[in-house]
Design a protein around this motif. Structure first.
Motif, PDB file in Angstrom:
ATOM      1  N   ALA A  46      -4.754  -1.265   4.364  1.00 10.59           N
ATOM      2  CA  ALA A  46      -4.321  -0.316   5.394  1.00 10.59           C
ATOM      3  C   ALA A  46      -3.321   0.683   4.839  1.00 10.59           C
ATOM      4  CB  ALA A  46      -3.723  -1.068   6.585  1.00 10.59           C
ATOM      5  N   ALA A  47      -2.433   0.229   3.947  1.00  8.34           N
ATOM      6  CA  ALA A  47      -1.469   1.141   3.324  1.00  8.34           C
ATOM      7  C   ALA A  47      -2.184   2.184   2.470  1.00  8.34           C
ATOM      8  CB  ALA A  47      -0.468   0.350   2.485  1.00  8.34           C
ATOM      9  N   LEU A  48      -3.204   1.752   1.727  1.00 10.67           N
ATOM     10  CA  LEU A  48      -3.964   2.695   0.904  1.00 10.67           C
ATOM     11  C   LEU A  48      -4.744   3.687   1.762  1.00 10.67           C
ATOM     12  CD1 LEU A  48      -5.266   0.304  -1.885  1.00 10.67           C
ATOM     13  CD2 LEU A  48      -3.499   2.066  -2.099  1.00 10.67           C
ATOM     14  N   VAL A  49      -5.308   3.204   2.857  1.00  5.67           N
ATOM     15  CA  VAL A  49      -6.039   4.092   3.770  1.00  5.67           C
ATOM     16  C   VAL A  49      -5.093   5.122   4.368  1.00  5.67           C
ATOM     17  CG1 VAL A  49      -7.246   4.177   5.998  1.00  5.67           C
ATOM     18  CG2 VAL A  49      -7.908   2.493   4.287  1.00  5.67           C
ATOM     19  N   ARG A  50      -3.905   4.668   4.791  1.00  7.61           N
ATOM     20  CA  ARG A  50      -2.926   5.596   5.357  1.00  7.61           C
ATOM     21  C   ARG A  50      -2.502   6.647   4.327  1.00  7.61           C
ATOM     22  NH1 ARG A  50       0.464   6.136   9.659  1.00  7.61           N
ATOM     23  NH2 ARG A  50       2.453   7.142   9.233  1.00  7.61           N
ATOM     24  N   GLU A  51      -2.269   6.216   3.095  1.00  6.51           N
ATOM     25  CA  GLU A  51      -1.895   7.174   2.046  1.00  6.51           C
ATOM     26  C   GLU A  51      -3.013   8.180   1.802  1.00  6.51           C
ATOM     27  OE1 GLU A  51      -0.424   7.264  -2.607  1.00  6.51           O
ATOM     28  OE2 GLU A  51      -0.722   5.363  -1.601  1.00  6.51           O
ATOM     29  N   TRP A  52      -4.254   7.718   1.769  1.00 12.54           N
ATOM     30  CA  TRP A  52      -5.389   8.619   1.554  1.00 12.54           C
ATOM     31  C   TRP A  52      -5.511   9.611   2.705  1.00 12.54           C
ATOM     32  CZ3 TRP A  52     -10.063   8.934   4.375  1.00 12.54           C
ATOM     33  CH2 TRP A  52     -11.010   9.787   3.806  1.00 12.54           C
ATOM     34  N   LEU A  53      -5.339   9.117   3.943  1.00 10.82           N
ATOM     35  CA  LEU A  53      -5.450  10.013   5.099  1.00 10.82           C
ATOM     36  C   LEU A  53      -4.352  11.071   5.096  1.00 10.82           C
ATOM     37  CD1 LEU A  53      -6.371   7.425   7.886  1.00 10.82           C
ATOM     38  CD2 LEU A  53      -7.835   9.248   6.999  1.00 10.82           C
ATOM     39  N   THR A  54      -3.145  10.710   4.676  1.00 10.08           N
ATOM     40  CA  THR A  54      -2.050  11.688   4.691  1.00 10.08           C
ATOM     41  C   THR A  54      -2.118  12.630   3.493  1.00 10.08           C
ATOM     42  OG1 THR A  54      -0.575  10.082   3.644  1.00 10.08           O
ATOM     43  CG2 THR A  54      -0.481  10.262   6.031  1.00 10.08           C
ATOM     44  N   ARG A  55      -2.391  12.103   2.306  1.00 13.04           N
ATOM     45  CA  ARG A  55      -2.382  12.953   1.101  1.00 13.04           C
ATOM     46  C   ARG A  55      -3.655  13.763   0.910  1.00 13.04           C
ATOM     47  NH1 ARG A  55       0.647  10.004  -3.890  1.00 13.04           N
ATOM     48  NH2 ARG A  55       2.611   9.619  -2.815  1.00 13.04           N
ATOM     49  N   VAL A  56      -4.793  13.123   1.054  1.00 14.34           N
ATOM     50  CA  VAL A  56      -6.068  13.793   0.761  1.00 14.34           C
ATOM     51  C   VAL A  56      -6.605  14.535   1.973  1.00 14.34           C
ATOM     52  CG1 VAL A  56      -8.442  13.447  -0.005  1.00 14.34           C
ATOM     53  CG2 VAL A  56      -6.600  12.124  -1.050  1.00 14.34           C
ATOM     54  N   ARG A  57      -6.621  13.855   3.114  1.00 13.33           N
ATOM     55  CA  ARG A  57      -7.182  14.470   4.318  1.00 13.33           C
ATOM     56  C   ARG A  57      -6.193  15.357   5.053  1.00 13.33           C
ATOM     57  NH1 ARG A  57     -12.027  15.288   4.706  1.00 13.33           N
ATOM     58  NH2 ARG A  57     -11.899  15.217   6.962  1.00 13.33           N
ATOM     59  N   GLY A  58      -4.893  15.240   4.741  1.00 11.96           N
ATOM     60  CA  GLY A  58      -3.894  16.111   5.346  1.00 11.96           C
ATOM     61  C   GLY A  58      -3.540  15.768   6.778  1.00 11.96           C
ATOM     62  N   ILE A  59      -3.758  14.528   7.173  1.00 13.15           N
ATOM     63  CA  ILE A  59      -3.412  14.089   8.525  1.00 13.15           C
ATOM     64  C   ILE A  59      -1.994  13.531   8.472  1.00 13.15           C
ATOM     65  CG2 ILE A  59      -4.018  12.539  10.425  1.00 13.15           C
ATOM     66  CD1 ILE A  59      -6.907  12.597   9.291  1.00 13.15           C
ATOM     67  N   ALA A  60      -1.044  14.239   9.095  1.00 10.76           N
ATOM     68  CA  ALA A  60       0.367  13.882   8.975  1.00 10.76           C
ATOM     69  C   ALA A  60       0.683  12.507   9.550  1.00 10.76           C
ATOM     70  CB  ALA A  60       1.233  14.937   9.662  1.00 10.76           C
ATOM     71  N   ASN A  61       0.102  12.168  10.673  1.00 11.41           N
ATOM     72  CA  ASN A  61       0.397  10.896  11.323  1.00 11.41           C
ATOM     73  C   ASN A  61      -0.906  10.270  11.815  1.00 11.41           C
ATOM     74  OD1 ASN A  61       1.827   8.782  12.389  1.00 11.41           O
ATOM     75  ND2 ASN A  61       2.460   9.875  14.238  1.00 11.41           N
ATOM     76  N   PRO A  62      -1.672   9.612  10.906  1.00 16.80           N
ATOM     77  CA  PRO A  62      -2.959   9.061  11.311  1.00 16.80           C
ATOM     78  C   PRO A  62      -2.786   7.955  12.352  1.00 16.80           C
ATOM     79  CG  PRO A  62      -2.426   8.371   9.088  1.00 16.80           C
ATOM     80  CD  PRO A  62      -1.381   9.348   9.505  1.00 16.80           C
ATOM     81  N   SER A  63      -3.641   7.944  13.342  1.00 19.80           N
ATOM     82  CA  SER A  63      -3.554   6.938  14.401  1.00 19.80           C
ATOM     83  C   SER A  63      -4.052   5.588  13.881  1.00 19.80           C
ATOM     84  CB  SER A  63      -4.394   7.364  15.601  1.00 19.80           C
ATOM     85  OG  SER A  63      -5.766   7.317  15.274  1.00 19.80           O
ATOM     86  N   GLY A  64      -3.632   4.557  14.567  1.00 14.17           N
ATOM     87  CA  GLY A  64      -4.098   3.219  14.236  1.00 14.17           C
ATOM     88  C   GLY A  64      -5.599   3.084  14.410  1.00 14.17           C
ATOM     89  N   ALA A  65      -6.131   3.769  15.422  1.00 11.28           N
ATOM     90  CA  ALA A  65      -7.577   3.721  15.674  1.00 11.28           C
ATOM     91  C   ALA A  65      -8.360   4.335  14.516  1.00 11.28           C
ATOM     92  CB  ALA A  65      -7.907   4.433  16.974  1.00 11.28           C
TER      93      ALA A  65
END
Length: 86
Positions: free
Chosen positions: A10-29
C-alpha cells in the motif's frame, strides 16, 4: 506475514500514485482498487481439490478474501490498460 506485506504494498502504491500519477492525496478506495486489481487467487490451497480443498474457488471468500497481494500483476494490468504513465 500478510499484514506487513500488504502495508508495504500500500505504501508503494501510494508513492506511485503521488509521484507518477500526480494525485496529491489518493483516496483509500483508489489504493484498494489498485491492490485488488493485482490480487492472485490462492484457491484451492495447499491440499488440492476435492474433500481436502481448504480454500473455496469463489472470490471473495471468508478464507482468503480477494487473494494474495501481487504488485507485479497489478502493474502489468495497469500497463495493459494504459494507466501506468503520469
Amino acid at each position: 506475514m500478510a499484514t506487513p506485506l500488504t502495508a508495504g504494498a500500500a505504501a508503494l502504491v501510494r508513492e506511485w500514485l503521488t509521484r507518477v500519477r500526480g494525485i496529491a492525496n489518493p483516496s483509500g478506495a483508489l489504493m484498494k482498487a489498485v491492490l485488488l486489481n493485482g490480487a492472485v487467487d490462492m484457491s484451492p490451497g495447499q491440499y488440492g481439490t476435492g474433500g481436502t480443498r481448504e480454500i473455496p474457488a469463489a472470490r471473495p471468500n471468508n478464507v482468503a478474501g480477494w487473494g494474495r497481494v501481487n504488485l507485479l500483476t497489478a502493474w502489468t494490468r495497469l500497463r495493459r490498460a494504459g494507466l501506468d504513465q503520469g
